[in-house]
Design a protein around this motif. Sequence first.
Motif, PDB file in Angstrom:
ATOM      1  N   ALA A 262       1.572  -1.320  -0.182  1.00 56.63           N
ATOM      2  CA  ALA A 262       0.140   0.011  -0.489  1.00 56.63           C
ATOM      3  C   ALA A 262       0.454   0.941  -0.289  1.00 56.63           C
ATOM      4  O   ALA A 262       0.757   2.678  -0.178  1.00 56.63           O
ATOM      5  N   TYR A 263       1.699   0.824   0.382  1.00 59.74           N
ATOM      6  CA  TYR A 263       2.872   2.175   0.600  1.00 59.74           C
ATOM      7  C   TYR A 263       3.997   2.826  -0.596  1.00 59.74           C
ATOM      8  O   TYR A 263       3.744   3.700  -1.101  1.00 59.74           O
ATOM      9  N   LEU A 264       4.191   0.919  -1.618  1.00 60.17           N
ATOM     10  CA  LEU A 264       4.647   1.665  -2.616  1.00 60.17           C
ATOM     11  C   LEU A 264       3.437   2.449  -3.627  1.00 60.17           C
ATOM     12  O   LEU A 264       4.654   2.830  -4.067  1.00 60.17           O
ATOM     13  N   THR A 265       2.849   1.644  -3.802  1.00 58.36           N
ATOM     14  CA  THR A 265       1.330   2.000  -4.879  1.00 58.36           C
ATOM     15  C   THR A 265       0.963   3.926  -4.620  1.00 58.36           C
ATOM     16  O   THR A 265       0.700   4.611  -5.245  1.00 58.36           O
ATOM     17  N   GLY A 266       1.208   4.226  -2.965  1.00 55.77           N
ATOM     18  CA  GLY A 266       0.844   5.277  -3.139  1.00 55.77           C
ATOM     19  C   GLY A 266       2.748   6.120  -3.391  1.00 55.77           C
ATOM     20  O   GLY A 266       1.748   7.285  -3.634  1.00 55.77           O
ATOM     21  N   LEU A 267       3.257   5.459  -3.125  1.00 57.24           N
ATOM     22  CA  LEU A 267       4.412   6.783  -3.876  1.00 57.24           C
ATOM     23  C   LEU A 267       4.309   6.264  -4.875  1.00 57.24           C
ATOM     24  O   LEU A 267       4.698   7.629  -5.718  1.00 57.24           O
ATOM     25  N   GLU A 268       4.050   5.237  -5.833  1.00 58.87           N
ATOM     26  CA  GLU A 268       3.684   5.392  -7.058  1.00 58.87           C
ATOM     27  C   GLU A 268       2.912   6.231  -8.002  1.00 58.87           C
ATOM     28  O   GLU A 268       3.038   6.737  -9.505  1.00 58.87           O
ATOM     29  N   GLN A 269       1.781   6.372  -6.938  1.00 58.47           N
ATOM     30  CA  GLN A 269       0.410   7.145  -7.315  1.00 58.47           C
ATOM     31  C   GLN A 269       1.163   8.803  -7.532  1.00 58.47           C
ATOM     32  O   GLN A 269       1.047   9.066  -8.493  1.00 58.47           O
ATOM     33  N   ALA A 270       1.635   9.320  -6.591  1.00 60.16           N
ATOM     34  CA  ALA A 270       2.784  10.259  -6.007  1.00 60.16           C
ATOM     35  C   ALA A 270       3.477  10.414  -7.069  1.00 60.16           C
ATOM     36  O   ALA A 270       3.421  11.802  -8.239  1.00 60.16           O
ATOM     37  N   LEU A 271       4.404   9.641  -7.473  1.00 62.15           N
ATOM     38  CA  LEU A 271       5.246  10.472  -9.278  1.00 62.15           C
ATOM     39  C   LEU A 271       4.651   9.769 -10.365  1.00 62.15           C
ATOM     40  O   LEU A 271       4.829  11.115 -10.946  1.00 62.15           O
ATOM     41  N   GLU A 272       2.974   9.366 -10.587  1.00 61.86           N
ATOM     42  CA  GLU A 272       2.424   9.535 -11.631  1.00 61.86           C
ATOM     43  C   GLU A 272       1.669  10.853 -12.071  1.00 61.86           C
ATOM     44  O   GLU A 272       1.572  11.220 -12.716  1.00 61.86           O
ATOM     45  N   ALA A 273       1.099  11.452 -10.755  1.00 60.12           N
ATOM     46  CA  ALA A 273       0.279  12.948  -9.991  1.00 60.12           C
ATOM     47  C   ALA A 273       1.727  13.597 -10.690  1.00 60.12           C
ATOM     48  O   ALA A 273       1.549  15.220 -10.459  1.00 60.12           O
TER      49      ALA A 273
END
Length: 365
Positions: free
Chosen positions: A176-187
């Motif tokens: 969940a943490y890594l996915t959140g970081l990936e989504q932040a990067l994508e944004a």
Amino acid sequence: MSEALQKLSDAGVSIWLDDLSRERITSGNLSDLIKNDSVVGVTTNPTIFAAALADGESYRDQVAQLKGDTVDEAIVLLTTEDVRNACDLFRETYEATDGVDGRVSIEVSPGLARDTNGTVEQARQLRDMVDRPQVLIKIPATKEGLSAITQTIAAGISVNVTLIFSLERYREVIDAYLTGLEQALEAGQPIDDIQSVASFFVSRVDTEVDKRLDEIGTPEAAALKGKAAVANARLAYQVFADSLRSERWQRLAEAGANPQRPLWASTGVKNPDYDDTMYVSELVAPHTVNTMPEKTLQAFADHGKVTGDTITPYYDDARRVLEQLADVGIDMADVTQVLEDEGVEKFAKSWDELVQTVQKALDAA
């Protein structure tokens, strides 16, 4: 300065206090702990705030000013002020550690533990009201909480994931943490200022497992008492260490991501037959946090021992303990699910007590 606590800090363990009150802040006690006892962070929960508000006179003036607010509004205003002031005391620590420590946690309402959208909304509210970069928003690691963790991290809000008991759930928390970081990067958002800890609960595991071992009643079962919690936590650290070797993490690290450190929570020893510092001395490894009640902090300062890394050399021993527990009839999956359910219920009960305490103060005002 306590030599034992300094050695613990030098071994890579961040020492956080599991308690906060306005009296602790205004009296200079928290400042003393920062200066003399290597304390570099604070965690809170509804139980801690309820006790502080019930026993402290230092809230009286603010409560009098809040008599026109609802009890929920008053709770947020009272607790966020304490967290904000504690953050200010830790500002130097925060800057000296590049934001790794100097952290103060505040929890979303336990009633939102099964409400993803409500959790994310309140995480934003608490972050904005505290208005300090050191704040960590505590979100429980329920199934519904996992999505809230991802969304909150993706919004650039640092998170303390709480109520983790099982290795399986811990792996989901890391994802969940890594996915959140990936989504932040994508944004297109920066991720280098996002921090997170994963609060893995310790002593409650022994309490539940020991009770079941007593019910089994065999010599083999008795020999395993007091071993489950440390073994479970040590294998959690292995999960953490393995995650840092993944290609997925390496990509995020190259983009500036910070690792989500394991935090040992519930480290006060509940069985008087056990060493009162065992959940500190037996869980020493780099890049960990140990959040201690003051009683445990004082005990370790007085007679705690640091003998180097007491986690990574003992992975095989920890696996054997869990295998032996299974052999005598302990279902760890059931243990950890019971503890998660009880944890949510306990926090909800504590929140109700906090509501009653604040309502009584508002009525008196």
